[in-house]
Every structure is written in C-alpha cells, then in structure tokens.
Design a protein around this motif. Structure first.
Motif, PDB file in Angstrom:
ATOM      1  N   TYR A 180      -7.598 145.532  11.229  1.00  0.00           N
ATOM      2  CA  TYR A 180      -8.688 145.862  10.305  1.00  0.00           C
ATOM      3  C   TYR A 180      -9.759 146.734  10.957  1.00  0.00           C
ATOM      4  O   TYR A 180     -10.573 147.337  10.282  1.00  0.00           O
ATOM      5  N   VAL A 181      -9.751 146.786  12.297  1.00  0.00           N
ATOM      6  CA  VAL A 181     -10.779 147.530  13.029  1.00  0.00           C
ATOM      7  C   VAL A 181     -10.277 148.906  13.457  1.00  0.00           C
ATOM      8  O   VAL A 181     -10.942 149.923  13.253  1.00  0.00           O
ATOM      9  N   ASN A 182      -9.100 148.915  14.075  1.00  0.00           N
ATOM     10  CA  ASN A 182      -8.557 150.174  14.602  1.00  0.00           C
ATOM     11  C   ASN A 182      -7.028 150.103  14.535  1.00  0.00           C
ATOM     12  O   ASN A 182      -6.377 149.501  15.384  1.00  0.00           O
ATOM     13  N   GLN A 183      -6.482 150.722  13.503  1.00  0.00           N
ATOM     14  CA  GLN A 183      -5.044 150.613  13.269  1.00  0.00           C
ATOM     15  C   GLN A 183      -4.217 151.269  14.383  1.00  0.00           C
ATOM     16  O   GLN A 183      -3.139 150.784  14.724  1.00  0.00           O
ATOM     17  N   LYS A 184      -4.720 152.368  14.948  1.00  0.00           N
ATOM     18  CA  LYS A 184      -3.986 153.034  16.029  1.00  0.00           C
ATOM     19  C   LYS A 184      -3.900 152.137  17.266  1.00  0.00           C
ATOM     20  O   LYS A 184      -2.854 152.035  17.928  1.00  0.00           O
ATOM     21  N   LYS A 185      -5.014 151.478  17.572  1.00  0.00           N
ATOM     22  CA  LYS A 185      -5.008 150.551  18.713  1.00  0.00           C
ATOM     23  C   LYS A 185      -4.102 149.354  18.431  1.00  0.00           C
ATOM     24  O   LYS A 185      -3.422 148.846  19.329  1.00  0.00           O
ATOM     25  N   ALA A 186      -4.100 148.914  17.185  1.00  0.00           N
ATOM     26  CA  ALA A 186      -3.244 147.791  16.810  1.00  0.00           C
ATOM     27  C   ALA A 186      -1.771 148.177  16.966  1.00  0.00           C
ATOM     28  O   ALA A 186      -0.956 147.381  17.446  1.00  0.00           O
ATOM     29  N   GLU A 187      -1.452 149.414  16.571  1.00  0.00           N
ATOM     30  CA  GLU A 187      -0.075 149.894  16.722  1.00  0.00           C
ATOM     31  C   GLU A 187       0.312 149.984  18.190  1.00  0.00           C
ATOM     32  O   GLU A 187       1.407 149.572  18.590  1.00  0.00           O
ATOM     33  N   LYS A 188      -0.616 150.495  19.021  1.00  0.00           N
ATOM     34  CA  LYS A 188      -0.358 150.616  20.466  1.00  0.00           C
ATOM     35  C   LYS A 188      -0.187 149.230  21.085  1.00  0.00           C
ATOM     36  O   LYS A 188       0.706 148.995  21.923  1.00  0.00           O
ATOM     37  N   ALA A 189      -1.023 148.275  20.667  1.00  0.00           N
ATOM     38  CA  ALA A 189      -0.941 146.914  21.195  1.00  0.00           C
ATOM     39  C   ALA A 189       0.377 146.254  20.808  1.00  0.00           C
ATOM     40  O   ALA A 189       0.980 145.520  21.592  1.00  0.00           O
ATOM     41  N   THR A 190       0.845 146.529  19.585  1.00  0.00           N
ATOM     42  CA  THR A 190       2.121 145.976  19.126  1.00  0.00           C
ATOM     43  C   THR A 190       3.271 146.517  19.970  1.00  0.00           C
ATOM     44  O   THR A 190       4.188 145.777  20.353  1.00  0.00           O
ATOM     45  N   LEU A 191       3.221 147.815  20.296  1.00  0.00           N
ATOM     46  CA  LEU A 191       4.247 148.419  21.144  1.00  0.00           C
ATOM     47  C   LEU A 191       4.204 147.848  22.557  1.00  0.00           C
ATOM     48  O   LEU A 191       5.249 147.616  23.183  1.00  0.00           O
ATOM     49  N   ASP A 192       2.984 147.625  23.062  1.00  0.00           N
ATOM     50  CA  ASP A 192       2.832 147.021  24.398  1.00  0.00           C
ATOM     51  C   ASP A 192       3.416 145.608  24.416  1.00  0.00           C
ATOM     52  O   ASP A 192       4.094 145.215  25.377  1.00  0.00           O
ATOM     53  N   LEU A 193       3.128 144.844  23.360  1.00  0.00           N
ATOM     54  CA  LEU A 193       3.648 143.475  23.273  1.00  0.00           C
ATOM     55  C   LEU A 193       5.181 143.494  23.198  1.00  0.00           C
ATOM     56  O   LEU A 193       5.851 142.677  23.832  1.00  0.00           O
ATOM     57  N   SER A 194       5.705 144.444  22.426  1.00  0.00           N
ATOM     58  CA  SER A 194       7.153 144.583  22.316  1.00  0.00           C
ATOM     59  C   SER A 194       7.768 144.913  23.668  1.00  0.00           C
ATOM     60  O   SER A 194       8.812 144.359  24.049  1.00  0.00           O
ATOM     61  N   ASP A 195       7.113 145.805  24.408  1.00  0.00           N
ATOM     62  CA  ASP A 195       7.585 146.197  25.736  1.00  0.00           C
ATOM     63  C   ASP A 195       7.563 145.004  26.693  1.00  0.00           C
ATOM     64  O   ASP A 195       8.497 144.786  27.466  1.00  0.00           O
ATOM     65  N   PHE A 196       6.487 144.221  26.618  1.00  0.00           N
ATOM     66  CA  PHE A 196       6.351 143.039  27.470  1.00  0.00           C
ATOM     67  C   PHE A 196       7.449 142.021  27.163  1.00  0.00           C
ATOM     68  O   PHE A 196       8.102 141.488  28.064  1.00  0.00           O
ATOM     69  N   LEU A 197       7.662 141.758  25.879  1.00  0.00           N
ATOM     70  CA  LEU A 197       8.668 140.767  25.488  1.00  0.00           C
ATOM     71  C   LEU A 197      10.079 141.230  25.827  1.00  0.00           C
ATOM     72  O   LEU A 197      10.936 140.412  26.182  1.00  0.00           O
TER      73      LEU A 197
END
Length: 331
Positions: A180-197
C-alpha cells in the motif's frame, strides 16, 4: 539401488587377505602332515601361492562385478553371480598355482596330479563358503553405517526445519504493508524473499561460505523493510576460505540473533569476519547480561556437532557481543 551394498573399503580388503592367509595356512598344514614326502618347504610355498592367487582372483572378480555387472542387473540375481565368482576365484586360483608349480619337479604336484580337478573344485566350494561369510559380514557392516547415516541426516533435517518460521511470517507481513506504500519496493521484496526461499529449501545441509553470505545479504534486505534500513552489514572474509563448506543458515542465524537481541531502535552494525577457520559475527547493539542457547543458538550448536564441523562460543569485547563458530581443520 543402494550403492552401499556394493561398497568395499580398503579396510575390508584386509579381511579378505586375512581369510586368504588363514585358508592357505590350514591347506599347508593339512598337506604337510598328510604324507612324509610332502614335509618340505615347497609344500608351504605351494599353499601360500594358492592363497595369493585366490586373493588376486577374488579382488578381480569383486571389482568387476561391483563396478560393471551387479549395478546393471536385478538385485535378486546378485547372490547367484556372487556364488559363481566366489567359486571361480578358488578354482582358478588353485589351477593357476598348480600349473605354475607343475613346470618344476615338486613332490606336492606329483602327489595331487591325479586329483587336481577334484581338489580345485573342492577349493572353489570352500572359497564360496568363505565369500558368503565375508559378504554377510561386510553387507551388515555397511547396512548399519547406512542406517546410522540416515538417522543422522534426519536429525539434521529436523533441526533445519525448526529455522525461520518467524522470519517468514514477519517478511510476509512487511511485504503486505509495503504493497500500500510502495508497490515497486513490495515487488522487489517479494523477489528477494523468493530468492531466499529458493536457496533455503535446497537439500544440502552444507553450503559454500559465499552462498551463505549471499543468503544473509538477501535476508537483511527483507528485514530492513521492517527496520527502515537501520541494519548495516559489513563482511570481511579471507579469500582462501570463501569456498569452504559450512552449515546452511549458520551465519544467517547469528545475524538474526543479533537483530533480535541487539537492536535498540538505533542503527545496528553487524560485522561478519572470517579468518583462520573462525567465523565471528559481532554487533554493537544491546549487550546481553545472560546469554542462553535457546532454540536458535541451540539448534546451530547441535548441527555443528552432528555435522562434525566445529563448535559455537561467544564473548563480549569492546562493548560488542561476538558469537564465534570455530571450524575444524581439514581431515
């Protein structure tokens, strides 16, 4: 197919050689006292040559069958093939020895000449019986080792599965708020989480130090969503140690522990120093008066012990909390 069933170590070959020596001793003893004419040194040499050739043929047939034949056929035929090779090792070992000694004038050859085929057949059956005993012994030995290895791996996997549930929940909550705050950062964070997992769910319990550091960096990118980039990570790694293998999540867990117990709402600096087979993870946050090895630290301590990698310790120095993984040297 369980490859351990076909495994024979250098130590196992000593058993085979020992049985061959004992076998030749009893043959020479039997022949030596069978007839007065056979009480000469050549009888003992002939018996010893039998043992040597039987051992050589056994080694040849075991190597050929284990590496080329048995892996390609159904396991139910293994015993039959082993029977044939065990018999042939004894039969051919005796025949080969008999042939060589028949080139000279020895009393033992003249004595057994009318019965050489029968004796060779009997020796073949005797080596089959010895081979059967050795097969059962070695098979049971490696079966026990295989079971012990499976139990150890299960314990390690169970410990690994205890890790990171809270981090995952926190990361998902942070990403959901960030949408809700920054969709681009949310998308980047989701990719980072995916990479970590993706790295986290690998089957290997040991990974290269470089890979672990990358996981830690990805982990901190995700955590810094919650901590407004107040967590700073600095790594100092001895170049020659970058390829070494360490337990998965080992440094990550110490970094997570530093955040959990050291963060004081200000900027937290975490240093990872790897030198002289020591991994030191220090932070300049809150100093704990009483350090206890709870779920996380206790988990890491157990995994280091089970994997026989090293041990975990801690110290307080220059107003810093430092956790140290002491890695064992190469064996």
């Amino acid at each position: 197919m369980n490859r351990f069933k076909l495994k024979i170590s250098l130590f196992d070959w000593t058993y085979i050689a020992l049985f061959g020596t004992v076998f030749s001793f009893f043959i020479s003893l039997f022949l030596y006292f069978l007839n007065d004419a056979l009480r000469e040194f050549s009888t003992i040499v002939f018996s010893m040559s039998n043992a040597v050739f039987i051992t050589l043929f056994s080694s040849l047939f075991i190597s050929l069958s284990n590496h080329f034949l048995l892996p390609k056929i159904d396991e139910k035929f293994w015993m039959f093939i082993s029977f044939i090779f065990s018999f042939l090792a004894g039969f051919l070992g005796f025949i080969f020895s008999y042939y060589i000694f028949s080139l000279g004038e020895f009393h033992i050859i003249k004595f057994i000449q009318p019965y050489w085929l029968y004796i060779g057949t009997v020796v073949g059956f005797l080596t089959f019986l010895i081979g059967l005993i050795l097969h059962q012994f070695i098979s049971m030995k490696y079966k026990n080792e295989f079971i012990s290895s499976e139990i150890l791996e299960s314990k390690i996997k169970a410990l690994e599965n205890e890790l990171n549930p809270h981090f995952l929940f926190n990361a998902l909550n942070s990403i959901s708020e960030l949408i809700y705050v920054n969709q681009k950062k949310a998308e980047k964070a989701t990719l980072d989480l995916s990479d970590f997992l993706r790295n986290a769910i690998t089957r290997e319990s040991l990974i290269e130090l470089n890979g672990e550091i990358k996981m830690v960096e990805t982990y901190l990118k995700i955590e810094n969503i919650r901590f407004d980039n107040k967590i700073k990570l600095y790594t100092h790694i001895q170049e020659s140690l970058k390829p070494i293998n360490i337990p998965k999540f080992s440094i990550q867990l110490l970094v997570e522990n530093a955040i959990k117990h050291g963060f004081n709402s200000k900027e937290l600096t975490i240093n990872v120093d790897v030198n002289d087979r020591k991994i030191e993870v220090s932070n300049d946050g809150i100093l704990s008066d009483n350090v206890t090895f709870g779920t996380g630290l206790g988990n890491l301590k157990k995994r280091l012990e089970l994997l026989d990698i090293g041990k975990l310790s801690y110290k307080k120095e220059n107003n810093k909390m430092i956790f140290i993984i002491h890695l064992k040297g190469k064996k």
